[in-house]
Scaffold this active site. Structure first.
Site, PDB file in Angstrom:
ATOM      1  CD  GLU A  76      -2.912   0.797   2.444  1.00 24.35           C
ATOM      2  OE1 GLU A  76      -3.352   1.808   2.991  1.00 24.35           O
ATOM      3  OE2 GLU A  76      -3.153  -0.359   2.855  1.00 24.35           O
ATOM      4  CG  ASP A  77       1.498   2.936   3.175  1.00 29.45           C
ATOM      5  OD1 ASP A  77       0.558   3.346   2.478  1.00 29.45           O
ATOM      6  OD2 ASP A  77       1.386   2.674   4.383  1.00 29.45           O
TER       7      ASP A  77
END
Length: 718
Positions: A76-77
């Site tokens: 996600e990051d």
């Protein structure tokens, strides 16, 4: 590496060295991937994955779960994707991380759509591997512990979501340790003043009664030791959110809640649980209606225990729970209890894990029958009931249902076909209303009939998502069948003497292809629902609107059409009228309909659709000739200009006409025709034919014209 040392010591207590080494590799990758990132509190981001893994290590989760927890924000990051993780750590770890990751790369209309789509993704990943939700719950638990660093509005939003969704999920899976912490943290963030007041009151109340608690505990221990039962007896603390909910829902004063003294007795076997029950009933007087046997009939989340309420010394009410050590561990950790494999390599499923798998199966069924993500998530939330009741089928099968469930819910719980054919119910062999809630211990018999069918009114009182979806799906199918039958009647009428069997199969296939339908029933359903015109479909089936050249443009008379752009549109362009693709469309000059007007049409072979406004003076009695005129609808996606006639009454002033035409042009409208007429009163009447996109565009133009000081009146010609 110092951050990993505490976790390493924690997992080394139960994992072999080679698996600890794999977890360490995952830590190194996560640390390097998150290296430049910090949390809202200013700490290095890697502290969060390590804390999440530590929570899971407390549950003694396996090494793959711990690796996925360390990597759970990497996709996600950071630039890492699922393929990278699969290459480094295997498909299982990659799938777990993917299941926890949000769909942040996909565009959504609004935050609500983003939220429900992500929840659906998480629930579906959870049905494939239950460890996904365990990682998510641990992630949410640490986020709630560190909520203070966030903005107040974000803090409240996350706390509300936690109380409404994640704490009930933890409860549904029997993980009471996490459930209690999520509830108390959410309570503190959402209602800080109530939390502080209640916390202070609880501390004072517990301090004042410590001596009496110890006295009762020793009396229970002494009596058990005399009959040879070795037990652990402890005071059972109610957590703050539980006290708050009890006060709120049951409208109790604080003293009424805290006056109950609660104890937990943990013994070695189920037999000793029931023997302990007899001992405490001999020691104190039992309250007749306050006994629950969750060992014989476990809760939906697998929780097992004996509950009894008694009148203790000085008339003080006492609650006692009796359970085995295994039940006690399951009560705290739910599906995570005994996760590790036994020495012989066989996985010993707990009651909580067996029931969790049943819930996963029910989620898959909900997914298959739900119409969209929002409906699916709504039904999952409705499944997260904290309390259950237990009823019996006529053959003695125990059926668990949420509080408030009715015989209709029971019928659908047994089988969807039973629910669909239900016409009545009997409780303990006596007739019972279908809308009356059931009670624990009742024997329910459903009366069915081959001609029975669900009633839309059932939706007003059923509570289980299975019943709600079953009823909705049946009603949708009925509506679909009715639409098909109506469409067939309309199409048959439009075809006149021609029967369906007279139409060449290749002609039917061509019309279905052009209409983007897969079968004649689907096409008739569209007609019955008003999305297609029966007369238009009939003409296409008869070939009356075929163009000689399939690639040629349709011929729309420029004199009768509204604009040259309409005349030059291709055969594949969007039609102005729903269901009239490929047909000649002529707009009546007498009323000049524009997009947004209520419209009716007549169809003539060779001339296509002739469209009027429904209030056109030339067809006042159109509704009395249903065979000739019929209502039609605009296609919402039309992006064309339409011609419209307006009349303007003005006082003649020098330069006014130039001023008027400039104003109209500034509104994005073109003047196609303009005629002036002088009157004896000194007024001028200007008749203008102008192009507009729709009724809103026309209204804006007329509003601007009205504000001119010289304008007396402006209206649209009917």
């Amino acid at each position: 590496m110092y951050l990993f040392e505490g976790l390493k010591k924690q997992i080394s207590a139960y994992l072999p060295p080679e698996q600890v080494a794999l977890v360490q590799q995952a830590y190194v990758v996560a640390r390097d991937a998150h290296a430049p990132q910090t949390r809202s509190s200013g700490e290095p981001y890697i502290t969060h994955p390590v804390a999440v893994s530590s929570i899971l290590a407390d549950m003694r989760m396996d090494h793959e779960t711990l690796m996925a927890a360390l990597l759970h924000d990497v996709i996600e990051d950071t630039p890492f994707d699922k393929a990278d993780l699969a290459r480094l750590f295997g498909d299982t770890v990659a799938e777990l991380v993917q299941g926890v990751s949000k769909l942040d790369k996909v565009k959504f209309k609004d935050y609500k759509e983003f939220e429900v789509t992500n929840l659906q993704k998480m629930f579906m990943a959870m049905t494939q591997d239950i460890r996904v939700i365990l990682i998510k719950l641990a992630d949410r638990t640490h986020n709630m512990r560190t909520l203070g660093a966030l903005r107040p509005e974000k803090r409240r939003r996350i706390a509300k979501e936690t109380l409404e969704l994640y704490a009930p999920i933890a409860n549904r899976l029997g993980i009471h340790n996490i459930k209690n912490e999520l509830e108390d943290c959410g309570f503190q963030a959402l209602y800080p003043m109530r939390y502080r007041a209640l916390s202070t009151a609880v501390r004072q109340a517990r301090g004042n009664r410590r001596e009496l608690l110890e006295k009762i505990r020793h009396e229970i221990l002494d009596r058990l030791s005399t009959v040879g039962i070795i037990a652990e007896v402890s005071g059972r603390e109610k957590h703050l959110y539980s006290i708050y909910c009890k006060m709120k829902n049951k409208e109790l004063m604080f003293n009424d809640v805290m006056d109950i003294y609660a104890f937990r007795v943990v013994v070695d076997s189920i037999d000793q649980c029931y023997r302990t029950l007899g001992v405490v009933h001999n020691l104190y007087k039992p309250i007749e209606i306050r006994f629950k046997d969750y060992i014989a009939m476990p809760k939906q989340n697998g929780y097992q225990s004996l509950h009894t309420s008694l009148v203790g010394p000085h008339g003080i009410p006492i609650e006692i729970q009796m359970r085995t050590h295994e039940m006690n561990e399951t009560a705290d950790n739910g599906i995570a209890a005994h996760w590790m494999y036994k020495a012989n390599g066989e996985h010993q499923d707990t009651t909580a894990q067996i029931r969790a798998r049943r819930w996963m199966q029910s989620l898959l069924e909900l997914q298959q029958h739900a119409g969209n993500s929002a409906e699916f998530v709504e039904n999952v939330k409705s499944e997260l009931y904290p309390d259950e009741l237990y009823v019996f089928s006529p053959k003695g099968r125990i059926v668990e249902l949420p509080i408030g469930a009715t015989p209709v819910d029971f019928a659908y719980a047994v089988h969807t076909d039973i629910g669909n054919r239900c016409v009545g119910a009997k409780i303990d062999r006596r007739p019972y209303p279908l809308n009356k809630p059931l009670e624990t211990g009742q024997t329910v018999e459903i009366v069915t009939s081959p001609g029975g069918k669900p009633n839309a009114n059932w939706l007003n009182y059923v509570v289980t998502s299975r019943a709600i979806l079953g009823i909705r799906n049946y009603l949708k199918k009925q509506k679909q069948d009715e639409a098909v039958n109506l469409g067939k009647r309309l199409l048959s009428s439009a075809l006149g003497d021609i029967k369906f069997t007279d139409i060449a199969p290749e002609r039917l296939e061509q019309v279905l292809h052009n209409s983007k339908q897969h079968s004649l029933d689907e096409l008739c359903s569209e007609i019955g629902l008003g999305n297609q015109l029966a007369i238009a479909v009939a003409r296409r089936l008869l070939g009356e609107f075929d163009s000689p050249d399939p690639d040629a443009n349709p011929k729309i008379n420029p004199a009768d059409s509204h604009s040259s752009s309409a005349a030059n549109s291709s055969l594949k362009s969007k039609a102005f009228i729903i269901g009239a693709d490929g047909m000649l469309i002529t707009f009546a000059k007498c009323c000049r309909p524009i997009h947004g007007d209520e419209i009716i049409a007549s169809a003539t072979p060779g001339k296509g659709l002739y469209v009027h406004r429904s209030d056109c003076r030339n067809i006042k009695s159109w509704d009395k000739e249903p065979g000739k005129f019929f209502p039609v609808k605009w296609d919402k996606t039309v992006d064309q200009q339409f011609l419209c006639d307006i009349r303007i009454f003005i006082l003649n002033r020098h330069g006014l006409l130039a001023k008027l035409t400039t104003l109209i042009a500034a509104q994005g409208s073109n003047i196609q025709n303009l005629v002036t007429d002088d009157r004896d009163t000194g007024e001028y009447v200007i008749k203008i034919t102008l192009s507009v996109r729709d009724r809103v565009h026309l209204a804006n133009v007329m509003r601007k014209i009205r504000v001119l000081p010289e304008v007396q009146k402006v209206y649209r010609r009917r």
